[in-house]
Design a protein around this motif. Structure first.
Motif, mmCIF file in Angstrom:
data_model
loop_
_atom_site.group_PDB
_atom_site.id
_atom_site.type_symbol
_atom_site.label_atom_id
_atom_site.label_comp_id
_atom_site.label_asym_id
_atom_site.label_seq_id
_atom_site.Cartn_x
_atom_site.Cartn_y
_atom_site.Cartn_z
ATOM 1 N N THR A 1 9.939 18.353 -43.428
ATOM 2 C CA THR A 1 9.051 17.842 -44.482
ATOM 3 C C THR A 1 9.534 16.506 -45.045
ATOM 4 O OG1 THR A 1 10.231 19.171 -46.131
ATOM 5 C CG2 THR A 1 8.222 20.126 -45.165
ATOM 6 N N PHE A 2 10.576 15.925 -44.444
ATOM 7 C CA PHE A 2 11.087 14.646 -44.957
ATOM 8 C C PHE A 2 10.116 13.515 -44.665
ATOM 9 C CE2 PHE A 2 13.259 10.598 -44.169
ATOM 10 C CZ PHE A 2 13.793 10.380 -45.432
ATOM 11 N N LEU A 3 9.888 12.687 -45.701
ATOM 12 C CA LEU A 3 9.079 11.474 -45.580
ATOM 13 C C LEU A 3 9.839 10.343 -46.272
ATOM 14 C CD1 LEU A 3 5.854 13.241 -46.678
ATOM 15 C CD2 LEU A 3 5.872 11.876 -44.610
ATOM 16 N N PRO A 4 10.167 9.264 -45.564
ATOM 17 C CA PRO A 4 10.741 8.106 -46.258
ATOM 18 C C PRO A 4 9.816 7.665 -47.390
ATOM 19 C CG PRO A 4 10.878 7.833 -43.881
ATOM 20 C CD PRO A 4 10.011 9.028 -44.124
ATOM 21 N N ALA A 5 10.403 7.178 -48.461
ATOM 22 C CA ALA A 5 9.618 6.833 -49.651
ATOM 23 C C ALA A 5 8.481 5.867 -49.334
ATOM 24 C CB ALA A 5 10.539 6.239 -50.718
ATOM 25 N N GLU A 6 8.752 4.891 -48.467
ATOM 26 C CA GLU A 6 7.723 3.895 -48.178
ATOM 27 C C GLU A 6 6.558 4.496 -47.392
ATOM 28 O OE1 GLU A 6 10.939 3.510 -44.949
ATOM 29 O OE2 GLU A 6 10.806 3.889 -47.117
ATOM 30 N N ILE A 7 6.816 5.560 -46.641
ATOM 31 C CA ILE A 7 5.734 6.242 -45.929
ATOM 32 C C ILE A 7 4.986 7.170 -46.873
ATOM 33 C CG2 ILE A 7 5.216 7.898 -44.088
ATOM 34 C CD1 ILE A 7 7.442 6.657 -42.437
ATOM 35 N N PHE A 8 5.725 7.892 -47.715
ATOM 36 C CA PHE A 8 5.086 8.777 -48.699
ATOM 37 C C PHE A 8 4.112 8.000 -49.579
ATOM 38 C CE2 PHE A 8 4.906 10.714 -52.919
ATOM 39 C CZ PHE A 8 4.510 12.010 -52.595
ATOM 40 N N GLU A 9 4.497 6.809 -50.001
ATOM 41 C CA GLU A 9 3.647 6.018 -50.887
ATOM 42 C C GLU A 9 2.338 5.613 -50.220
ATOM 43 O OE1 GLU A 9 3.973 5.393 -54.106
ATOM 44 O OE2 GLU A 9 5.738 6.693 -54.054
ATOM 45 N N ARG A 10 2.322 5.552 -48.909
ATOM 46 C CA ARG A 10 1.104 5.145 -48.196
ATOM 47 C C ARG A 10 0.151 6.317 -47.947
ATOM 48 N NH1 ARG A 10 3.523 1.457 -43.377
ATOM 49 N NH2 ARG A 10 1.330 1.479 -42.692
ATOM 50 N N LEU A 11 0.621 7.534 -48.095
ATOM 51 C CA LEU A 11 -0.243 8.702 -47.924
ATOM 52 C C LEU A 11 -1.161 8.859 -49.130
ATOM 53 C CD1 LEU A 11 2.365 11.276 -46.564
ATOM 54 C CD2 LEU A 11 0.397 10.385 -45.292
ATOM 55 N N ASN A 12 -2.375 9.344 -48.889
ATOM 56 C CA ASN A 12 -3.265 9.657 -50.009
ATOM 57 C C ASN A 12 -2.969 11.062 -50.522
ATOM 58 O OD1 ASN A 12 -4.555 11.475 -48.255
ATOM 59 N ND2 ASN A 12 -6.236 10.074 -47.785
ATOM 60 N N ALA A 13 -3.746 11.523 -51.479
ATOM 61 C CA ALA A 13 -3.485 12.827 -52.093
ATOM 62 C C ALA A 13 -3.567 13.955 -51.071
ATOM 63 C CB ALA A 13 -4.467 13.071 -53.235
ATOM 64 N N GLN A 14 -4.515 13.850 -50.148
ATOM 65 C CA GLN A 14 -4.636 14.872 -49.112
ATOM 66 C C GLN A 14 -3.404 14.861 -48.209
ATOM 67 O OE1 GLN A 14 -7.009 17.283 -48.736
ATOM 68 N NE2 GLN A 14 -5.638 18.048 -47.131
ATOM 69 N N GLY A 15 -2.975 13.678 -47.794
ATOM 70 C CA GLY A 15 -1.810 13.581 -46.928
ATOM 71 C C GLY A 15 -0.557 14.135 -47.573
ATOM 72 N N PHE B 1 12.020 15.404 -40.000
ATOM 73 C CA PHE B 1 10.944 14.567 -40.521
ATOM 74 C C PHE B 1 9.589 15.255 -40.337
ATOM 75 C CE2 PHE B 1 12.019 13.481 -36.183
ATOM 76 C CZ PHE B 1 10.814 13.454 -35.522
ATOM 77 N N HIS B 2 8.648 14.882 -41.186
ATOM 78 C CA HIS B 2 7.312 15.468 -41.097
ATOM 79 C C HIS B 2 6.511 14.830 -39.972
ATOM 80 C CE1 HIS B 2 3.230 16.746 -42.319
ATOM 81 N NE2 HIS B 2 3.892 17.822 -42.711
ATOM 82 N N ARG B 3 5.580 15.591 -39.443
ATOM 83 C CA ARG B 3 4.757 15.108 -38.333
ATOM 84 C C ARG B 3 3.858 13.941 -38.745
ATOM 85 N NH1 ARG B 3 1.626 20.154 -36.439
ATOM 86 N NH2 ARG B 3 0.886 18.719 -34.831
ATOM 87 N N TYR B 4 3.638 13.740 -40.061
ATOM 88 C CA TYR B 4 2.856 12.579 -40.479
ATOM 89 C C TYR B 4 3.662 11.282 -40.356
ATOM 90 C CZ TYR B 4 -0.605 15.794 -42.549
ATOM 91 O OH TYR B 4 -1.548 16.769 -42.768
ATOM 92 N N VAL B 5 4.991 11.387 -40.299
ATOM 93 C CA VAL B 5 5.816 10.215 -39.984
ATOM 94 C C VAL B 5 5.556 9.824 -38.535
ATOM 95 C CG1 VAL B 5 8.163 9.311 -39.784
ATOM 96 C CG2 VAL B 5 7.580 10.877 -41.660
ATOM 97 N N ILE B 6 5.780 10.778 -37.658
ATOM 98 C CA ILE B 6 5.444 10.679 -36.238
ATOM 99 C C ILE B 6 5.545 12.085 -35.679
ATOM 100 C CG2 ILE B 6 7.786 10.213 -35.404
ATOM 101 C CD1 ILE B 6 6.424 8.126 -33.438
ATOM 102 N N ASP B 7 4.696 12.406 -34.724
ATOM 103 C CA ASP B 7 4.646 13.755 -34.189
ATOM 104 C C ASP B 7 5.595 13.876 -33.004
ATOM 105 O OD1 ASP B 7 3.967 16.245 -33.051
ATOM 106 O OD2 ASP B 7 1.909 16.088 -33.787
ATOM 107 N N ALA B 8 6.648 14.660 -33.190
ATOM 108 C CA ALA B 8 7.665 14.828 -32.144
ATOM 109 C C ALA B 8 7.153 15.599 -30.935
ATOM 110 C CB ALA B 8 8.893 15.535 -32.715
ATOM 111 N N ASN B 9 5.963 16.175 -31.036
ATOM 112 C CA ASN B 9 5.414 16.937 -29.916
ATOM 113 C C ASN B 9 4.234 16.222 -29.256
ATOM 114 O OD1 ASN B 9 5.532 19.239 -28.226
ATOM 115 N ND2 ASN B 9 3.818 20.188 -29.327
ATOM 116 N N ARG B 10 4.215 14.894 -29.386
ATOM 117 C CA ARG B 10 3.179 14.088 -28.739
ATOM 118 C C ARG B 10 3.829 13.114 -27.756
ATOM 119 N NH1 ARG B 10 0.719 17.559 -30.748
ATOM 120 N NH2 ARG B 10 -1.149 17.459 -32.055
ATOM 121 N N ASP B 11 3.073 12.782 -26.722
ATOM 122 C CA ASP B 11 3.512 11.807 -25.734
ATOM 123 C C ASP B 11 3.819 10.483 -26.435
ATOM 124 O OD1 ASP B 11 3.611 9.892 -23.625
ATOM 125 O OD2 ASP B 11 2.303 11.144 -22.393
ATOM 126 N N PRO B 12 5.008 9.923 -26.231
ATOM 127 C CA PRO B 12 5.330 8.659 -26.903
ATOM 128 C C PRO B 12 4.418 7.506 -26.493
ATOM 129 C CG PRO B 12 7.003 9.224 -25.266
ATOM 130 C CD PRO B 12 6.133 10.427 -25.430
#
Length: 270
Positions: free
Chosen positions: A22-36, A64-75
């Motif tokens: 569930t970790f999100l760097p602060a700069e990424i968290f700030e870019r998410l909307n309320a739903q995110g 890290f959270h999948r909204y940062v990047i999804d570790a289970n997706r093709d790079p």
């Protein structure tokens, strides 16, 4: 914060946990909307669900959270399910197709490149290293990739998902004995439903590492969150009673996988 937590064991079985972080760097968290910021698509409590079920198991968990990047997706960004609704390498919507980023703050190509280097590649470097280490110990390694999802997600699939969703990319990622054993144990689990290679055939992790000819077997298990959560809505609380009932079946699955791996004859090994 390190992007991956590794706990080394001596079993031939490795648990992959790409979506519990569930970790999100602060700069990424700030870019998410309320739903995110609700982090709805987390594999809630899956690490707790599997904890202690198989002595000596190795675990590799993305922090890290999948909204940062999804570790289970093709790079490369290639879709796992061409022609079907899904979420991408860096999601722009949640599993209900709702935007998760503030207006004008969606990730750019440069963001994706940076997150590949900082998060996705370190996770997979650690996972690949553990697969190599375990295979060197036993002559074989089995990656069991642990996942969960809400039982009803109309954007992704019709109706209600079975409780156990077993993915082997239609038998390509593991020897038949592993798929058959897991399917049989799921079928015998009273009160639960299951499917093999249904909506979920295994993500990029399972498909990338599962190479039976190289003595590396991979299988994905996607559980419905109704099987172990008090509710599939916020705050996504863990239900100890549901979970303990489910854990008994998961323990049987992991124990059986380990037994199959340990029973392989020397001629089956590198």
């Amino acid at each position: 914060m390190t992007p991956v937590d590794v706990r080394q064991g001596t079993s031939p079985v490795i648990l992959g946990l790409p979506h519990t972080g569930t970790f999100l760097p602060a700069e990424i968290f700030e870019r998410l909307n309320a739903q995110g910021r609700l982090l709805t698509d987390t594999d809630w409590h899956v690490d707790r669900l599997y904890d202690g079920l198989l002595p000596g198991v190795t675990t590799v968990r993305a922090t890290f959270h999948r909204y940062v990047i999804d570790a289970n997706r093709d790079p490369s960004g290639k879709s796992l399910y061409p022609g079907q609704n899904t979420t991408g390498l860096v999601p722009v919507t949640d599993f209900d197709d709702r935007p998760i980023w503030r207006d004008g703050a969606a990730p750019t190509d440069a963001d994706v490149a940076e997150r590949l280097d900082a998060f996705h590649r370190p996770y997979h470097a650690a996972l690949a290293a553990e697969i190599a280490r375990v295979r060197a110990l036993h002559g074989v390694a089995v990656l069991y990739d642990c996942h969960s999802i809400r039982s009803v997600c109309p954007f992704l699939f019709e109706g209600r998902l079975p409780d156990f969703n077993i993915g082997t990319d239609n038998g390509r990622t593991c020897a038949p004995a592993f798929e058959t054993a897991v399917a049989d144990l799921c079928a015998a689990a009273d009160g639960y439903s299951h499917v093999v290679n249904g909506r979920f055939r295994g993500g990029w992790t399972t498909r990338h590492y599962g190479k039976p000819a190289d003595k590396v077997h991979a299988i994905q298990m996607e559980l419905t969150q109704a099987s172990h959560l008090a509710s599939e809505d916020p705050p996504f609380d863990y239900d100890p009673q549901k979970a303990e009932r489910l854990r008994a079946h998961l323990a049987k699955i992991l124990t059986r996988i380990e037994a199959i791996a340990s029973s392989l004859t020397p001629g089956d090994r590198p």
